[in-house]
Design a protein around this motif. Sequence first.
Motif, PDB file in Angstrom:
ATOM      1  N   ASP A 148       0.764  -1.438  -0.097  1.00 12.20           N
ATOM      2  CA  ASP A 148      -0.051   0.123  -0.387  1.00 12.20           C
ATOM      3  C   ASP A 148       0.629   1.257   0.040  1.00 12.20           C
ATOM      4  N   VAL A 149       2.134   1.039   1.058  1.00 15.53           N
ATOM      5  CA  VAL A 149       2.728   2.611   0.963  1.00 15.53           C
ATOM      6  C   VAL A 149       3.180   2.508  -0.668  1.00 15.53           C
ATOM      7  N   PHE A 150       3.882   1.549  -0.976  1.00 11.62           N
ATOM      8  CA  PHE A 150       4.835   2.128  -2.912  1.00 11.62           C
ATOM      9  C   PHE A 150       3.911   2.197  -3.475  1.00 11.62           C
ATOM     10  N   ASP A 151       2.594   1.886  -3.767  1.00  9.22           N
ATOM     11  CA  ASP A 151       1.669   1.893  -3.968  1.00  9.22           C
ATOM     12  C   ASP A 151       1.154   3.448  -4.288  1.00  9.22           C
ATOM     13  N   GLY A 152       0.429   3.676  -3.261  1.00  7.16           N
ATOM     14  CA  GLY A 152       0.589   5.205  -2.555  1.00  7.16           C
ATOM     15  C   GLY A 152       1.702   6.699  -3.257  1.00  7.16           C
ATOM     16  N   ALA A 153       3.020   5.744  -3.134  1.00  8.88           N
ATOM     17  CA  ALA A 153       4.010   6.938  -3.769  1.00  8.88           C
ATOM     18  C   ALA A 153       3.451   6.738  -5.080  1.00  8.88           C
ATOM     19  N   LYS A 154       3.854   5.741  -5.918  1.00  6.07           N
ATOM     20  CA  LYS A 154       3.894   6.380  -6.926  1.00  6.07           C
ATOM     21  C   LYS A 154       3.229   6.541  -7.855  1.00  6.07           C
ATOM     22  N   LYS A 155       1.893   6.849  -6.264  1.00  9.21           N
ATOM     23  CA  LYS A 155       0.423   8.171  -6.519  1.00  9.21           C
ATOM     24  C   LYS A 155       0.862   9.513  -6.408  1.00  9.21           C
ATOM     25  N   GLY A 156       2.139   9.447  -5.839  1.00 11.63           N
ATOM     26  CA  GLY A 156       2.351  11.040  -5.351  1.00 11.63           C
ATOM     27  C   GLY A 156       1.921  11.106  -4.238  1.00 11.63           C
ATOM     28  N   ASP A 157       1.606  10.165  -3.974  1.00 17.08           N
ATOM     29  CA  ASP A 157       0.949  10.538  -2.223  1.00 17.08           C
ATOM     30  C   ASP A 157       2.187  10.876  -1.188  1.00 17.08           C
ATOM     31  N   GLU A 158       1.789  12.422  -0.502  1.00 19.66           N
ATOM     32  CA  GLU A 158       2.347  13.041   0.592  1.00 19.66           C
ATOM     33  C   GLU A 158       3.124  11.729   1.653  1.00 19.66           C
ATOM     34  N   ILE A 159       2.157  11.350   1.859  1.00 21.64           N
ATOM     35  CA  ILE A 159       2.468  10.224   3.304  1.00 21.64           C
ATOM     36  C   ILE A 159       3.293   8.808   3.005  1.00 21.64           C
ATOM     37  N   SER A 160       2.586   8.525   1.941  1.00 23.77           N
ATOM     38  CA  SER A 160       3.532   7.627   1.611  1.00 23.77           C
ATOM     39  C   SER A 160       5.074   7.849   1.124  1.00 23.77           C
ATOM     40  N   LEU A 161       5.059   9.046   0.283  1.00 26.35           N
ATOM     41  CA  LEU A 161       6.192   9.435  -0.469  1.00 26.35           C
ATOM     42  C   LEU A 161       7.496   9.324   1.415  1.00 26.35           C
ATOM     43  N   THR A 162       6.924   9.752   1.835  1.00 27.13           N
ATOM     44  CA  THR A 162       7.517  10.356   3.032  1.00 27.13           C
ATOM     45  C   THR A 162       8.007   9.052   3.658  1.00 27.13           C
ATOM     46  N   VAL A 163       6.959   7.971   3.642  1.00 23.94           N
ATOM     47  CA  VAL A 163       7.751   6.491   4.783  1.00 23.94           C
ATOM     48  C   VAL A 163       8.403   6.038   3.332  1.00 23.94           C
ATOM     49  N   VAL A 164       8.908   6.141   2.666  1.00 22.80           N
ATOM     50  CA  VAL A 164       9.368   5.916   1.411  1.00 22.80           C
ATOM     51  C   VAL A 164      10.151   6.622   1.332  1.00 22.80           C
ATOM     52  N   GLU A 165      10.724   7.846   2.198  1.00 19.91           N
ATOM     53  CA  GLU A 165      12.089   8.105   2.210  1.00 19.91           C
ATOM     54  C   GLU A 165      12.713   7.798   3.582  1.00 19.91           C
ATOM     55  N   LYS A 166      12.066   8.385   4.480  1.00 17.13           N
ATOM     56  CA  LYS A 166      12.345   7.528   5.538  1.00 17.13           C
ATOM     57  C   LYS A 166      13.071   6.207   5.353  1.00 17.13           C
ATOM     58  N   PHE A 167      12.474   4.709   4.707  1.00 18.06           N
ATOM     59  CA  PHE A 167      12.440   3.365   4.798  1.00 18.06           C
ATOM     60  C   PHE A 167      13.954   3.803   3.496  1.00 18.06           C
ATOM     61  N   GLY A 168      13.957   4.489   2.685  1.00 20.72           N
ATOM     62  CA  GLY A 168      15.173   4.479   1.984  1.00 20.72           C
ATOM     63  C   GLY A 168      16.688   5.007   2.606  1.00 20.72           C
ATOM     64  N   GLU A 169      16.615   6.309   3.833  1.00 23.27           N
ATOM     65  CA  GLU A 169      17.212   6.996   4.367  1.00 23.27           C
ATOM     66  C   GLU A 169      17.996   5.785   5.139  1.00 23.27           C
ATOM     67  N   ILE A 170      17.278   4.620   5.833  1.00 22.84           N
ATOM     68  CA  ILE A 170      17.683   3.651   7.083  1.00 22.84           C
ATOM     69  C   ILE A 170      18.241   2.424   6.214  1.00 22.84           C
ATOM     70  N   LEU A 171      17.752   2.203   4.794  1.00 18.62           N
ATOM     71  CA  LEU A 171      18.713   1.139   4.552  1.00 18.62           C
ATOM     72  C   LEU A 171      19.479   1.858   3.625  1.00 18.62           C
ATOM     73  N   GLY A 172      19.588   3.020   3.054  1.00 16.57           N
ATOM     74  CA  GLY A 172      20.565   3.389   2.516  1.00 16.57           C
ATOM     75  C   GLY A 172      21.376   3.888   3.729  1.00 16.57           C
ATOM     76  N   ARG A 173      21.127   4.238   4.309  1.00 19.59           N
ATOM     77  CA  ARG A 173      22.561   4.062   5.730  1.00 19.59           C
ATOM     78  C   ARG A 173      23.266   3.219   5.884  1.00 19.59           C
ATOM     79  N   ALA A 174      22.862   2.188   6.463  1.00 17.05           N
ATOM     80  CA  ALA A 174      23.507   1.075   6.634  1.00 17.05           C
ATOM     81  C   ALA A 174      23.847   0.010   5.529  1.00 17.05           C
ATOM     82  N   LEU A 175      23.029   0.224   4.369  1.00 17.64           N
ATOM     83  CA  LEU A 175      24.589  -0.252   3.100  1.00 17.64           C
ATOM     84  C   LEU A 175      25.649   0.319   2.676  1.00 17.64           C
ATOM     85  N   ALA A 176      25.775   1.747   3.078  1.00 18.40           N
ATOM     86  CA  ALA A 176      26.935   2.159   3.428  1.00 18.40           C
ATOM     87  C   ALA A 176      27.863   2.328   4.014  1.00 18.40           C
TER      88      ALA A 176
END
Length: 339
Positions: free
Chosen positions: A244-272
């Motif tokens: 649901d979150v990624f579907d919402g982000a693909k549709k430009g939903d602001e809250i979904s985009l906020t969650v995807v951004e947070k997910f990306g930041e946490i996983l991206g930093r860990a992978l670095a």
Amino acid sequence: MHIMNAYAERKYGCMRMQELKEKNKYVFGIDIGGTACKLGLFSDDGSLLEKWQIPTDRSNDGMKVFEDLAETVDAKIRERAIERHNVIGIGAGVPASISAEGVVQKCPALGWSDFKVADKISQVVGLPAVCGNDANLAAAGEAWKGANHSYSDVVFVTLGTGVGGGIICNGRILQGAHGCSGELGHIKVNPHETKADGCGGCGCLQQYASATGIANMAEEVLMEKGDSARGSYLDGIGSITAKDVFDGAKKGDEISLTVVEKFGEILGRALAGICVVFDPEVVIIGGGVSAAGEIVIDAVRKHYVKWAFPPCADMEFRLASLGNDAGIYGCAKMVIDEL
């Protein structure tokens, strides 16, 4: 004379066919899960000849599963008229940490502890066997046969109910002294977290980057936003999922985009941090969350680049391509490498 030639052709033709058949070698890969066992029959060059699955019967303290595996392997050998001496062996993956001595320390999904699974399989099935952690073997499978490209150095991350993974170094699975290498989901990424993870610790990566963690973060953001969240794609969904979150982000939903951004930041930093230690050729992301597609890669790579050690900043990222077959491929690779 013609009859003699025809006889000779049949005779020696059959002999040549028999010789070819004798040269064929086979491998069984078995991914043992708490619900089902996925099996694959492979040739010794890694070609998947057939795959199937059987339900996991956990009765008799988890021992019944070995009888069932022996039965299905024997049936496949008979069905394909394979000589048993042409089977190199069986590779098995289990959802547990395995020591360097091959001991499964604890496997709640199957009720095993302090148990040598490979020895049991070999004893019951009557074929050589090796055993490894299922996530590590999925990593080996993706590195070996995923996307028609073979890699020697890989960080593999699975984003499902939890976060798992595996590290491939110089073409081999990195096991670690305690069999815990690749437990990426338990990297501590938030020292301020007060909620405990299943391991008993707080602030684990899987509390934020798993399907469960993504859904939980969405619920938290909705609560924080309160009335301003009305009209969001996620507003009104009874039980939010990562999809649901990624579907919402693909549709430009602001809250979904906020969650995807947070997910990306946490996983991206860990992978670095992970990549500066192992310096892989590629990071492969699999598991149920990866079904959302390139939006997952884009979200993670964006933040990975920010935190990465400069020589590693242009790391290749890609989605897993073998799906649920990655484990059986990795099991086959383990047999070919070790037996």
